[in-house]
Design a protein around this motif. Structure first.
Motif, PDB file in Angstrom:
ATOM      1  N   LYS A  87       0.863  -1.191   0.000  1.00  0.00           N
ATOM      2  CA  LYS A  87       0.000   0.000   0.000  1.00  0.00           C
ATOM      3  C   LYS A  87       0.893   1.232   0.000  1.00  0.00           C
ATOM      4  O   LYS A  87       1.358   1.663   1.057  1.00  0.00           O
ATOM      5  CB  LYS A  87      -0.910  -0.011   1.225  1.00  0.00           C
ATOM      6  CG  LYS A  87      -1.922  -1.146   1.154  1.00  0.00           C
ATOM      7  CD  LYS A  87      -2.908  -1.103   2.285  1.00  0.00           C
ATOM      8  CE  LYS A  87      -3.933  -2.199   2.096  1.00  0.00           C
ATOM      9  NZ  LYS A  87      -4.566  -2.616   3.320  1.00  0.00           N
ATOM     10  N   PRO A  88       1.146   1.798  -1.184  1.00  0.00           N
ATOM     11  CA  PRO A  88       2.109   2.901  -1.284  1.00  0.00           C
ATOM     12  C   PRO A  88       1.812   4.102  -0.389  1.00  0.00           C
ATOM     13  O   PRO A  88       2.726   4.854  -0.044  1.00  0.00           O
ATOM     14  CB  PRO A  88       2.035   3.297  -2.775  1.00  0.00           C
ATOM     15  CG  PRO A  88       1.602   2.043  -3.464  1.00  0.00           C
ATOM     16  CD  PRO A  88       0.671   1.360  -2.506  1.00  0.00           C
ATOM     17  N   ASP A  89       0.540   4.275   0.027  1.00  0.00           N
ATOM     18  CA  ASP A  89       0.214   5.435   0.872  1.00  0.00           C
ATOM     19  C   ASP A  89       0.150   5.080   2.364  1.00  0.00           C
ATOM     20  O   ASP A  89      -0.266   5.897   3.181  1.00  0.00           O
ATOM     21  CB  ASP A  89      -1.101   6.087   0.421  1.00  0.00           C
ATOM     22  CG  ASP A  89      -2.257   5.087   0.382  1.00  0.00           C
ATOM     23  OD1 ASP A  89      -2.010   3.869   0.572  1.00  0.00           O
ATOM     24  OD2 ASP A  89      -3.413   5.516   0.179  1.00  0.00           O
ATOM     25  N   ALA A  90       0.582   3.878   2.729  1.00  0.00           N
ATOM     26  CA  ALA A  90       0.554   3.468   4.142  1.00  0.00           C
ATOM     27  C   ALA A  90       1.559   4.291   4.953  1.00  0.00           C
ATOM     28  O   ALA A  90       2.617   4.675   4.458  1.00  0.00           O
ATOM     29  CB  ALA A  90       0.871   1.983   4.271  1.00  0.00           C
ATOM     30  N   TYR A  91       1.230   4.525   6.213  1.00  0.00           N
ATOM     31  CA  TYR A  91       2.086   5.342   7.078  1.00  0.00           C
ATOM     32  C   TYR A  91       3.460   4.704   7.307  1.00  0.00           C
ATOM     33  O   TYR A  91       4.458   5.391   7.512  1.00  0.00           O
ATOM     34  CB  TYR A  91       1.380   5.610   8.412  1.00  0.00           C
ATOM     35  CG  TYR A  91       2.166   6.514   9.337  1.00  0.00           C
ATOM     36  CD1 TYR A  91       2.572   7.787   8.912  1.00  0.00           C
ATOM     37  CD2 TYR A  91       2.528   6.102  10.611  1.00  0.00           C
ATOM     38  CE1 TYR A  91       3.302   8.621   9.737  1.00  0.00           C
ATOM     39  CE2 TYR A  91       3.266   6.924  11.450  1.00  0.00           C
ATOM     40  CZ  TYR A  91       3.650   8.183  11.008  1.00  0.00           C
ATOM     41  OH  TYR A  91       4.387   8.998  11.837  1.00  0.00           O
TER      42      TYR A  91
END
Length: 196
Positions: free
Chosen positions: A39-43
Motif C-alpha cells: 500500500k504505497p500510501d501506508a504510514y
C-alpha cells in the motif's frame, strides 16, 4: 554476521518501528535494510523514510497475479542481499515464489494464541468467542493462513471490561517488545547453526 532483514508491512507500521528501534538500541543484532509494502500510501512508508530505510512499494492490482508481484519482490530481496523476511502487519498471504526462495526464513506475528483465531480480526474473534486468554504468536510462515510452526507465544488475560480497542492496545504493547526479543533469539540460534 548481522542478519539482513526485509520487513513486510501494510499499515501504520508500529511493529516495523519497534523492530527498527530495537536494532538501533542494539537489543536486536540485525539490520532492517528494506521495507516491502503493498500500500504505497501506508504510514509505514513514512516511518521507513524517516529511518533511512529504502522501500519497495507496489500495487497488487497492477499485476496479473501474485506470482508476478512476488517475482518483483524477489528481485528487490536479492538486490538488497536479504537473509530473512519479517512480516509485521503484512495483510497478504505469502505465495510459492517467496516461500520457496526463503524456506524457513519467513516469520510472522499474529495477535492471538494460534491455532486459535487465525486470519483477520483475531482480537474481535477472541472477544466474540468469550475466551479468557488471548495473546501473541510468532511463527514461521507456510502456505496456509497463520498455520506455520510456532516459534514463541505470550499470553494475555482478557478482562471483563476489555473492549476491542483496549485489548488491541495491550496486544500491541506485548508485540512491540516480544517480536524484537524473539527475533534476536531466533537469529542467534540460526547464526550458531550456520557456524556449526
Amino acid at each position: 554476521m548481522t542478519t539482513r532483514m526485509a520487513i513486510f508491512a501494510s499499515g501504520s507500521g508500529s511493529n516495523f518501528q519497534a523492530i527498527v528501534d530495537a536494532c538501533h538500541k542494539r537489543q536486536l543484532d540485525a539490520a532492517p535494510v528494506l521495507l516491502v509494502c503493498d500500500k504505497p500510501d501506508a504510514y509505514v512508508v513514512e516511518r521507513a523514510e524517516a529511518a533511512n530505510i529504502p522501500s519497495f512499494t507496489f500495487v497488487p492490482k497492477s499485476y496479473q497475479n501474485k506470482t508476478e508481484f512476488e517475482q518483483d519482490i524477489l528481485l528487490q530481496l536479492n538486490e538488497h542481499n536479504i537473509d530473512f523476511i519479517v512480516l509485521a502487519g503484512y495483510m497478504r498471504l505469502i505465495g510459492p515464489t517467496l516461500l520457496q526462495a526463503y524456506k524457513g526464513r519467513i516469520v510472522n506475528i499474529h495477535p492471538s494464541l494460534l491455532p486459535a483465531f487465525p486470519g483477520l480480526d483475531a482480537v474481535g474473534q477472541a472477544l466474540d468467542y468469550g475466551v479468557k486468554l488471548t495473546g501473541v504468536t510468532i511463527h514461521f510462515v507456510d502456505e496456509g493462513m497463520d498455520t506455520g510452526p510456532i516459534i514463541a507465544q505470550e499470553a494475555l488475560e482478557i478482562k471483563e471490561d476489555d473492549t476491542k480497542e483496549s485489548l488491541a492496545k495491550k496486544i500491541h504493547q506485548i508485540e512491540h517488545s516480544f517480536y524484537p526479543k524473539t527475533l534476536q533469539q531466533l537469529f542467534t540460534v540460526k547464526g550458531e547453526a550456520a557456524i556449526r
